[in-house]
Design a protein around this motif. Structure first.
Motif, short mmCIF file in Angstrom:
data_model
loop_
_atom_site.label_atom_id
_atom_site.label_comp_id
_atom_site.label_asym_id
_atom_site.label_seq_id
_atom_site.Cartn_x
_atom_site.Cartn_y
_atom_site.Cartn_z
N SER A 45 0.80 -1.22 0.00
CA SER A 45 0.00 0.00 0.00
C SER A 45 0.83 1.27 0.00
CB SER A 45 -0.96 0.00 1.19
OG SER A 45 -0.25 -0.04 2.43
N HIS A 46 2.16 1.13 0.09
CA HIS A 46 3.02 2.32 -0.02
C HIS A 46 3.26 2.72 -1.46
CE1 HIS A 46 5.54 -1.09 -0.64
NE2 HIS A 46 6.69 -0.46 -0.55
N LEU A 47 2.86 1.89 -2.41
CA LEU A 47 2.99 2.25 -3.82
C LEU A 47 1.91 3.25 -4.21
CD1 LEU A 47 3.66 -1.29 -5.37
CD2 LEU A 47 5.33 0.44 -4.65
N GLY A 48 2.20 4.04 -5.23
CA GLY A 48 1.24 5.03 -5.69
C GLY A 48 0.39 4.51 -6.83
N VAL A 49 -0.79 5.08 -6.99
CA VAL A 49 -1.71 4.70 -8.06
C VAL A 49 -2.17 5.97 -8.77
CG1 VAL A 49 -3.90 3.59 -8.64
CG2 VAL A 49 -2.51 2.70 -6.74
N VAL A 50 -1.96 6.00 -10.09
CA VAL A 50 -2.40 7.11 -10.92
C VAL A 50 -3.42 6.57 -11.92
CG1 VAL A 50 -1.70 8.85 -12.63
CG2 VAL A 50 -0.20 8.32 -10.68
N THR A 51 -4.53 7.27 -12.08
CA THR A 51 -5.53 6.86 -13.07
C THR A 51 -5.59 7.87 -14.21
OG1 THR A 51 -7.31 7.99 -11.85
CG2 THR A 51 -6.93 5.65 -11.36
N VAL A 52 -5.83 7.35 -15.40
CA VAL A 52 -6.02 8.19 -16.58
C VAL A 52 -7.30 7.74 -17.26
CG1 VAL A 52 -5.04 9.03 -18.75
CG2 VAL A 52 -3.51 8.38 -16.87
N THR A 53 -8.23 8.65 -17.43
CA THR A 53 -9.49 8.36 -18.09
C THR A 53 -9.63 9.22 -19.34
OG1 THR A 53 -10.59 9.98 -16.65
CG2 THR A 53 -10.64 7.67 -15.94
N GLY A 54 -10.65 8.88 -20.13
CA GLY A 54 -10.90 9.62 -21.37
C GLY A 54 -10.61 8.77 -22.58
N PRO A 55 -11.28 9.04 -23.71
CA PRO A 55 -11.14 8.18 -24.89
C PRO A 55 -9.76 8.21 -25.53
CG PRO A 55 -12.49 10.13 -25.36
CD PRO A 55 -12.29 10.10 -23.89
N ASP A 56 -8.94 9.22 -25.26
CA ASP A 56 -7.60 9.30 -25.87
C ASP A 56 -6.51 8.75 -24.97
OD1 ASP A 56 -8.70 10.61 -28.09
OD2 ASP A 56 -8.45 12.59 -27.18
N ARG A 57 -6.87 8.14 -23.83
CA ARG A 57 -5.87 7.82 -22.79
C ARG A 57 -4.75 6.93 -23.29
NH1 ARG A 57 -10.31 4.90 -22.28
NH2 ARG A 57 -10.15 2.64 -21.92
N LEU A 58 -5.04 5.87 -24.03
CA LEU A 58 -3.99 4.92 -24.40
C LEU A 58 -3.12 5.46 -25.53
CD1 LEU A 58 -5.83 1.48 -24.08
CD2 LEU A 58 -4.17 2.51 -22.53
#
Length: 378
Positions: A45-58
């Motif tokens: 749980s010390h690792l970070g999590v980043v989310t990317v949303t939206g149709p162009d994300r990949l």
């Protein structure tokens, strides 16, 4: 963040890159064995999590990183890097997309999220540092998430992914050092409950001592420990899982291609078998000494393995003789260290392009030669 699991019986808090989670829970040797056998769960749980949303994300991520991810299918895991313009490693992340959100697990989540946010421009993407809401737990399992299970990133190491290559001195050696590993992403508020569910099935809790020992034995580099301001992916054999050599442009690509095609990395990752007759282990950052006590590198990761004894990863000058026994200073006195090659000493990858052949007879440099800008001889 400090994990609530540190209140569990026997928990000893980790330090350095593993601060905030347990180093072990009272029996690190048993924890290592259980993890190796696939019957232990690890608080990550010390690792970070980043989310990317939206149709162009990949397609957007693909344009920024070292890996080809534009067509990444839902549930499929990848590893990527963000490099500096000079090709140095700045961020490393595990990536898995669930069909609507790209999930990035990283040890540099705040800085990674800030960088990505600056690069959005007019594209349809949203970036969020979700570390406060989401946590990772580690399992020695290579299976991706089944339908209905939480988002899960499966470590591709030590495979060579599409477009990758290896700088390993002995590619077959990693066959014996396979380390199944995955990170399951869960709501941070559910961390205790998810751990308890696994303990009720017969698993035990293992700490970072166990994960680090097995990681080092598998020659697996880690961004939070083995990367410095000068690190190139080639030096760590990281082109096998995190770099696609035949994709479109990205920041730092010129350096990646130049070193692979015509150059050689100036340093190399090696594993050290440390003299275990004493009780002292070197700290990450300790100097590695060669002939005449000249410094030839630095320790980056160190652990005590339940079978191999004290082991470490170190970044050495590529020119260091692979057969040379090295010395590492510790608080208890100098410790000898035998090298086990990770990145080969010649600095060439497994599929480095061959040197150009000799110039064809008659195509001599001189007046009228194409190399001078003139026409070829008739």
């Amino acid at each position: 963040m400090t994990s609530p699991l540190l209140t569990r019986h026997g928990a000893v808090v980790g330090l350095g890159a593993d601060a905030g989670v347990a180093w072990h829970y009272g029996d690190p040797t048993a924890e290592q064995r259980a993890l190796e056998q696939g019957r232990a769960v690890v608080d990550q749980s010390h690792l970070g999590v980043v989310t990317v949303t939206g149709p162009d994300r990949l397609t957007w991520l693909d344009s920024l990183c070292t890996q080809q991810v534009a067509g990444l299918a839902p549930g499929v895991s990848a590893e990527l890097m963000i490099l500096s313009p000079q090709g140095r490693i700045e961020h490393v992340a595990g990536l898995v997309d669930d069909g609507t959100t790209a999930w990035l697990v990283s040890e540099t989540a705040p800085a990674l999220a800030a960088f990505l946010d600056r690069m959005r421009f007019m594209l349809r993407v949203e970036v969020h540092d979700a570390t406060e809401d989401w946590a990772a737990i580690g399992e020695a399992v290579a299976r991706p998430a089944a339908e209905g299970e939480p988002v899960t990133w499966v470590d591709p190491w030590p495979g060579i992914t599409a477009g990758g290559t290896s700088y390993a001195a002995d590619p077959a050696a990693l066959t014996d050092a396979v380390r199944p590993w995955r990170l399951v992403l869960i709501p941070r508020a559910s961390l205790d409950a998810e751990i308890d569910a696994r303990l009720e099935s017969g698993w035990i809790l293992a700490g970072s001592w166990a994960t680090e020992a097995l990681r080092i034995a598998a020659h697996r580099p880690r961004a939070g420990l083995d990367v410095d301001d000068h690190s190139l992916p080639h030096e760590l054999d990281w082109l096998r899982t995190a770099v696609h050599l035949h994709k479109g442009c990205y920041r730092g690509q010129e350096t990646v291609a130049k070193v692979h095609n015509v150059g050689r990395p100036p340093r190399r990752l090696t594993m050290l078998h440390l003299d275990g007759s004493g009780h002292s282990l070197p700290e990450p950052g300790a100097a590695v000494l060669g002939r005449d006590d000249a410094e030839v590198g630095r320790i980056t990761s160190v652990a005590r393995h339940h079978e191999l004894g004290p082991i470490a990863l170190a970044i050495l000058k590529r020119s260091v003789d692979p057969s040379l026994t090295l010395t590492v200073p510790t608080d208890g006195g100098p410790v000898s260290a035998a090298q086990e090659l990770v990145v080969n000493a010649d600095g060439f990858s497994a599929d480095r392009p061959p040197k150009p052949g000799p110039t064809m007879k008659g195509l001599l440099m001189g007046k009228g030669c194409a190399a001078d800008g003139g026409d070829l001889p008739a």
